[in-house]
Design a protein around this motif. Sequence first.
Motif, mmCIF file in Angstrom:
data_model
loop_
_atom_site.group_PDB
_atom_site.id
_atom_site.type_symbol
_atom_site.label_atom_id
_atom_site.label_comp_id
_atom_site.label_asym_id
_atom_site.label_seq_id
_atom_site.Cartn_x
_atom_site.Cartn_y
_atom_site.Cartn_z
ATOM 1 N N VAL A 1 -11.173 3.264 0.496
ATOM 2 C CA VAL A 1 -10.749 2.635 -0.761
ATOM 3 C C VAL A 1 -11.704 3.006 -1.889
ATOM 4 O O VAL A 1 -11.273 3.295 -3.018
ATOM 5 C CB VAL A 1 -10.658 1.107 -0.604
ATOM 6 N N ILE B 1 -10.747 4.765 -5.470
ATOM 7 C CA ILE B 1 -11.037 4.174 -6.780
ATOM 8 C C ILE B 1 -11.813 5.146 -7.650
ATOM 9 O O ILE B 1 -11.495 5.351 -8.832
ATOM 10 C CB ILE B 1 -11.807 2.848 -6.612
ATOM 11 N N THR C 1 0.834 -1.201 0.000
ATOM 12 C CA THR C 1 0.000 0.000 0.000
ATOM 13 C C THR C 1 0.868 1.251 0.000
ATOM 14 O O THR C 1 1.868 1.325 0.720
ATOM 15 C CB THR C 1 -0.944 0.007 1.223
ATOM 16 N N MET D 1 -3.675 3.404 -1.411
ATOM 17 C CA MET D 1 -4.095 2.467 -2.443
ATOM 18 C C MET D 1 -3.086 1.323 -2.550
ATOM 19 O O MET D 1 -1.895 1.494 -2.306
ATOM 20 C CB MET D 1 -4.227 3.168 -3.802
ATOM 21 N N TYR E 1 -11.615 -3.590 -1.494
ATOM 22 C CA TYR E 1 -12.840 -2.915 -1.034
ATOM 23 C C TYR E 1 -13.895 -3.944 -0.652
ATOM 24 O O TYR E 1 -14.493 -3.879 0.431
ATOM 25 C CB TYR E 1 -13.375 -2.005 -2.142
ATOM 26 N N ASN F 1 -7.695 -3.068 -6.075
ATOM 27 C CA ASN F 1 -8.311 -2.229 -5.054
ATOM 28 C C ASN F 1 -9.805 -2.499 -4.918
ATOM 29 O O ASN F 1 -10.360 -2.392 -3.817
ATOM 30 C CB ASN F 1 -8.014 -0.761 -5.353
#
Length: 697
Positions: A415, A419, A288, A302, A388, A384
Amino acid sequence: MAALKVIVASICFQGILAQSSSETTVSTAVPSPSAALDSPLPSQVPDPPTQAWCPSEIFCAGPLLQTVNVAALYSDPKTFVDKPTNKPAEDVLFDFENLTSGNVTEGQIVDFVDADFRGEGLELEALTLDNFNEDPPFLANVSDSLLRAWAQTVHGYWTQLIRTTNSSVLCSGTACESSLIPLNHTFVVPGGRFREQYYWDSFWIVEGLLESQLYDIVNDTLQNFMDELDTIGFIPNGGRIYYLNRSQPPLFIQMLFRYITVTNDTSILTRALPLAEKELDWWQENRTVNVTSPSTNKVHEMARYAVNNTAPRPESYLTDYLTANGPDVSPPLNESQRSSLYAELASGAETGWDYTSRWFSNPAAGNSDLKQLNVRNTIPVDLNSILYRNHIIMEQLYSDNETAAMKHHDKATSVREGILDLSWNSTKMGFYDFNIASGTQNHVFSAASYYPVWSGITPVEILRSAEDAFKYFAPLNLVLKRYNGTFPSTFLDTSLQWDFPNTWAPHQYIILQALRALPSHIADVTLFALSSNQSSFNLLPADQLGISESQLPSQTLLSGVNATNLGHQADINTLNGTVLNGGNTTIYEGWSQTLQRELANRYFASAFCSWHATGGEIPGILPRLSDAELNVTQSVNNTGNMFEKFSSLDIDSAGRGGEYTVQAGFGWTNGVVLWIASVYGDILATPNCPALLANTA
């Protein structure tokens, strides 16, 4: 647990052949170096640094592994690293040192491997399943009698893919050495060269096992992953020590949730929840980064794929070695550049998409130069989205722990915001990977665009109207109108296996699930665009695919003795019924149901037709093709292949390209067949398979 009976009675310790009383056979590949046996080995670059994460002097980066690979004994480098030794490791290393004290020939390396190693995969045993239900309930959902019989055949393939660790010959201590990570429970292998348990493959295998009511095997699969989380700290790419520096798309939590949803076995959560937290922590700590949005200036945490690695991957050693040091590498790479490339290659393998132009710094049709990999600078929208969804599931699983549930709710919200901020493009109506180095979205459109909606992230622009939602799925409509197969990974034809024309079972599942996730007031509307003569390309939002219509790959169709290239503008309404297998229209069908029906039928057609074209038959129901027809696919001695990947262009064949020969088996292909049979069985129609002899008459 259902009783399991070992059917491999004995192992031939000379490494020639291990054979069970079933059809499952494990054999040793015969060395076939391209050079004469008396030829000296090619010169080598210096050995790369040893890798702290890889604990073997035999199966990990070092002089022995590099020398054997430079000798190029096998067409697939994975063959060697899957061979257990037949003597203690120190004896193997002693033999190697004696061998390489002078000039070495190809023949000497062949003799060394034959003398000191057993057959690949001999640490595993095939099993039979007692009380296997040959007629599970989901088959009743399939209306078409032929496809019901075929789905039953595919259901039966689980019995050929079940494995366990062979404790009687498992290498441990000083007896011998193996690259296998021993597992305590039964598992399903994908098939072919993938002879051990794999991470993200198992998600779709689990979907099929649940339809087959093999709940004990699903539980065993989850227990194996939990054992790895407990002992290793994360779930590796696959069940070999050479995968210990990387994971794969993190779908364990979603497998766990599906198992609980179907079986209501919540007792597993006592062990699973702390280990699920451990996996999420691993991705947070190791994968991350903070990313600043160019449009909002917000900073988002992310995930990315980023493997620490400075040597060729052991299972693809020669491939990576030549990528970095081959005669076409000009100017030669220095040590730092080689190390960076090896890290990119390993990171690309961690994505599961190994490889695709999606990860390139300069993606373009025809460009397959892996030296352009830019994986570590990419924020993948699918990764991602998976994370999530994992946090959303964890929130639900913590229904009796408000503090823990809120932690995952907040992380999921974070998250999701990242996105939508970094990857959603409301003008193109698609999701795109974000590039850290350039601070912009990548322009390659891929199947990853559909992961967010599958995961529960639906932008407001999609929810405005059916017409706007259709724009998001317009590339699927284009594929179904212009090509005979299913949805490709990308629309760039590069010869890489995760690019056009290859299509993969997981993506078809994701797209179908994304369509199913749309609210009814959006999905149930009938759209004129689907039944009109409008160009499917003109229905795309501007620049959504990142290529012009003239750059679209062409569908070639066979007619009589002539192959006709239909060009880039050949929509289904101009093809006189030659793009087939969309099923039959049902009454009051909304646009989403139309695309689901067409894609579900097309997937079944791809899997069924390529299986039949490679020798598949169902006694009393579907006769085997003639030898003349099977000669076209070189399948006279085959009994039907379930391929790991298919072609958008030719549903009689497998996909193509990549680092290894197309594999058959195949776990996730089977799983998606069974899932589609269960969910869409009432709208599946008998496939129309292209005639194999049409091009050879």
